[in-house]
Design a protein around this motif. Structure first.
Motif, PDB file in Angstrom:
ATOM      1  N   ARG A 105       0.833  -1.537  -0.348  1.00 52.82           N
ATOM      2  CA  ARG A 105       0.318   0.603   0.401  1.00 52.82           C
ATOM      3  C   ARG A 105       0.871   1.375  -0.175  1.00 52.82           C
ATOM      4  N   ILE A 106       2.104   0.648   0.862  1.00 49.44           N
ATOM      5  CA  ILE A 106       3.053   2.740   0.783  1.00 49.44           C
ATOM      6  C   ILE A 106       3.594   2.762  -0.874  1.00 49.44           C
ATOM      7  N   PHE A 107       4.259   1.278  -1.006  1.00 45.08           N
ATOM      8  CA  PHE A 107       3.747   1.827  -2.895  1.00 45.08           C
ATOM      9  C   PHE A 107       3.408   2.608  -3.557  1.00 45.08           C
ATOM     10  N   ALA A 108       2.523   1.802  -3.597  1.00 48.48           N
ATOM     11  CA  ALA A 108       0.993   1.902  -4.593  1.00 48.48           C
ATOM     12  C   ALA A 108       0.394   3.515  -4.005  1.00 48.48           C
ATOM     13  N   ALA A 109       0.488   3.811  -2.882  1.00 50.78           N
ATOM     14  CA  ALA A 109      -0.173   5.166  -2.407  1.00 50.78           C
ATOM     15  C   ALA A 109       0.594   6.468  -2.938  1.00 50.78           C
ATOM     16  N   LYS A 110       2.332   6.845  -2.758  1.00 51.01           N
ATOM     17  CA  LYS A 110       3.292   7.004  -3.126  1.00 51.01           C
ATOM     18  C   LYS A 110       3.531   7.076  -4.667  1.00 51.01           C
ATOM     19  N   THR A 111       3.673   6.122  -5.113  1.00 51.39           N
ATOM     20  CA  THR A 111       3.531   6.328  -6.926  1.00 51.39           C
ATOM     21  C   THR A 111       1.790   6.774  -7.002  1.00 51.39           C
ATOM     22  N   LEU A 112       1.009   7.002  -6.876  1.00 54.26           N
ATOM     23  CA  LEU A 112       0.204   7.707  -7.297  1.00 54.26           C
ATOM     24  C   LEU A 112      -0.176   8.972  -7.215  1.00 54.26           C
ATOM     25  N   ALA A 113       0.617   9.067  -5.771  1.00 57.47           N
ATOM     26  CA  ALA A 113       0.421  10.356  -4.988  1.00 57.47           C
ATOM     27  C   ALA A 113       1.410  11.439  -6.444  1.00 57.47           C
ATOM     28  N   GLY A 114       2.844  10.930  -6.859  1.00 55.84           N
ATOM     29  CA  GLY A 114       3.477  11.639  -7.289  1.00 55.84           C
ATOM     30  C   GLY A 114       2.841  11.821  -8.488  1.00 55.84           C
ATOM     31  N   LEU A 115       1.725  10.229  -9.420  1.00 53.64           N
ATOM     32  CA  LEU A 115       1.707  10.682 -10.556  1.00 53.64           C
ATOM     33  C   LEU A 115       0.549  11.552 -10.360  1.00 53.64           C
ATOM     34  N   THR A 116       0.319  11.725  -9.505  1.00 49.56           N
ATOM     35  CA  THR A 116      -1.064  12.598  -8.986  1.00 49.56           C
ATOM     36  C   THR A 116      -0.383  14.080  -9.270  1.00 49.56           C
ATOM     37  N   VAL A 117       0.614  13.973  -9.071  1.00 52.34           N
ATOM     38  CA  VAL A 117       1.604  15.558  -9.128  1.00 52.34           C
ATOM     39  C   VAL A 117       1.783  16.115 -10.648  1.00 52.34           C
ATOM     40  N   ILE A 118       2.643  14.644 -11.483  1.00 53.49           N
ATOM     41  CA  ILE A 118       3.598  15.325 -12.528  1.00 53.49           C
ATOM     42  C   ILE A 118       2.140  15.382 -13.537  1.00 53.49           C
ATOM     43  N   LEU A 119       1.029  14.589 -12.920  1.00 53.93           N
ATOM     44  CA  LEU A 119      -0.298  15.085 -13.919  1.00 53.93           C
ATOM     45  C   LEU A 119      -0.542  16.535 -13.967  1.00 53.93           C
ATOM     46  N   LEU A 120      -0.730  16.926 -13.051  1.00 49.55           N
ATOM     47  CA  LEU A 120      -0.815  18.478 -12.358  1.00 49.55           C
ATOM     48  C   LEU A 120      -0.087  18.880 -12.977  1.00 49.55           C
ATOM     49  N   LEU A 121       1.055  19.042 -13.216  1.00 48.09           N
ATOM     50  CA  LEU A 121       2.371  20.120 -13.675  1.00 48.09           C
ATOM     51  C   LEU A 121       1.736  20.381 -15.432  1.00 48.09           C
TER      52      LEU A 121
END
Length: 432
Positions: A105-121
């Protein structure tokens, strides 16, 4: 999972550098495009830069070229390259494991959070540059890379598709950043890895590589969107580059996941770095590169660099015919079609006149055309600089009335001459 994702997203957005990046991505492109579009000196060395004064749809494409070379690799480094390494620097892994109780869950949460920020940028770059161009210049037609005129609606669709295509190599770099962040731990190399990989791929694209090797690099998708702006669309290299980029994204993410689950969190001195972790991360990607080259070599019909005399002649003649019609409209002359012009080009490279190949700035083309009711054949000379990725700049070398000067005298005043200089692209794969 939802709580972990929100927690990781809040941690990322609370960092001052992420907030600054979001602010810059949503504001700076609009200001840049609007300011440059109003200048008398345009960035003619970039694709569509010479059209920034004529249509608002050129601005987001100029921004896209810059973003693919520099902005997107740096953004992925700042986000994905640090999302795991920050826990190593702060020494908070054991606290996080106690709270979440699942490395998966830690890996999935960190990966999705990073992906979300990259998509916002990423969305900020798209929306800001488009708004700046359309507001500052207007919603006018856009000339494509072969000179044909795109309506504002078609230009809008293709600009959006070009940005969407660049999202695939961005995800590949983000996955490489995740892998570096997991494998290298608190080492700063993990933070720099996506930018270094992107720089290495850019340097490789400058070399006269075989077509199969060029297409096997995930960074080729940063320039393959050029094929959307020709008629017909060059879909072959674009689809191949997108598939390669997505394959790299999936492979690098899977390797990062595997390394993360095998990590020993009970040892505070262990941060994931080591020869074993580096080898586990690098060797599969090298193998993927070799397999991709082997798979593309027999299927790609392009040989060598893919830049051949017949392709160059066809590309130059096609672009000239389209742009000649545009000049005819400027001068209020009788309309003429490409079929009536029967434009053709005879190109040489240095002293080689037959079967010339390869990139270089020593290409010379003589374009010939016919006008209805006129017996004499028109001709114009162009000096070409063709890069290794197939892009070329055609510089007019006379006669002055056609392409020898950057302005043409029209009934409404002097206007930029579309035949003086123009950009184009040579398809690296063989086409019928």
């Amino acid at each position: 999972m939802a709580r972990g994702y929100r927690f990781e997203l809040v941690k990322l957005v609370s960092q001052w550098r992420i907030r600054l990046l979001l602010l810059v991505c949503w504001i700076a492109p609009a200001l840049f495009v609007a300011a440059v579009s109003r200048q008398s000196s345009l960035p003619v060395d970039t694709l569509f830069g010479r059209w920034m004064h004529a249509t608002g749809w050129a601005g987001p494409l100029v921004t896209l070229g810059f973003a693919g070379s520099w902005a997107l690799p740096l953004l992925t480094s700042m986000v994905a390259g640090d999302v795991f390494a920050s826990e190593d620097r702060l020494g908070t892994w054991r606290h996080l494991l106690v709270a979440v109780r699942s490395p998966r869950r830690i890996f999935a949460a960190k990966t999705l959070a990073g992906l979300t920020v990259i998509l916002l940028l990423f969305a900020g770059l798209v929306c800001s540059s488009t708004a700046g161009g359309v507001v500052a210049v207007g919603d006018q037609p856009l000339p494509g890379l072969d000179g044909h005129l795109l309506t504002p609606g078609d230009a809008a669709v293709k600009v959006l598709l070009a940005w969407v295509c660049v999202l695939a190599p961005t995800l590949a770099l983000a996955a490489v950043g995740l892998l570096g962040s997991v494998a290298l731990g608190r080492s700063p190399m993990g933070l720099l890895l996506p930018a270094l990989v992107a720089l290495a791929m850019q340097l490789a694209q400058l070399l006269p590589l075989p077509v199969a090797v060029r297409l096997a690099l995930p960074g080729y998708a940063f320039i393959a969107w050029n094929g959307l702006f020709t008629d017909p669309v060059q879909l072959g290299p674009l689809l191949i580059s997108l598939a390669v980029s997505l394959l790299w994204a999936v492979t690098a993410t899977a390797l990062a996941y595997r390394l993360f689950l095998r990590r020993d969190f009970t040892n505070p001195a262990h941060d994931g770095a080591g020869r074993g972790a580096v080898a586990t991360a690098v060797l599969p990607l090298v193998a993927l590169m070799a397999v991709t080259v082997g798979a593309l070599a027999p299927t790609s019909t392009g040989t060598g660099s893919g830049i051949e005399q017949k392709k160059v002649q066809r590309a130059v003649a096609t672009a000239f015919a389209h742009l000649y019609r545009l000049q005819t409209t400027q001068l209020h002359r009788p309309a003429v079609t490409e079929k009536q012009l029967k434009a053709s080009a005879a190109c040489t490279k240095g002293d080689v006149s037959d079967d010339a190949k390869g990139p270089g700035n020593d290409w010379r083309c003589v374009v010939s055309w016919h006008l209805p009711g006129v017996e004499a054949t028109g001709s114009a000379i162009y000096q070409l600089d063709i890069t290794a990725d197939g892009r070329f700049l055609a510089d007019g070398d006379g006669p002055k009335e056609v392409n020898g000067y950057f302005l043409v005298r029209t009934p409404t005043g002097d206007e930029p001459n579309p035949l003086w200089q123009f950009d184009g692209t040579v398809g690296l794969l063989a086409t019928p």
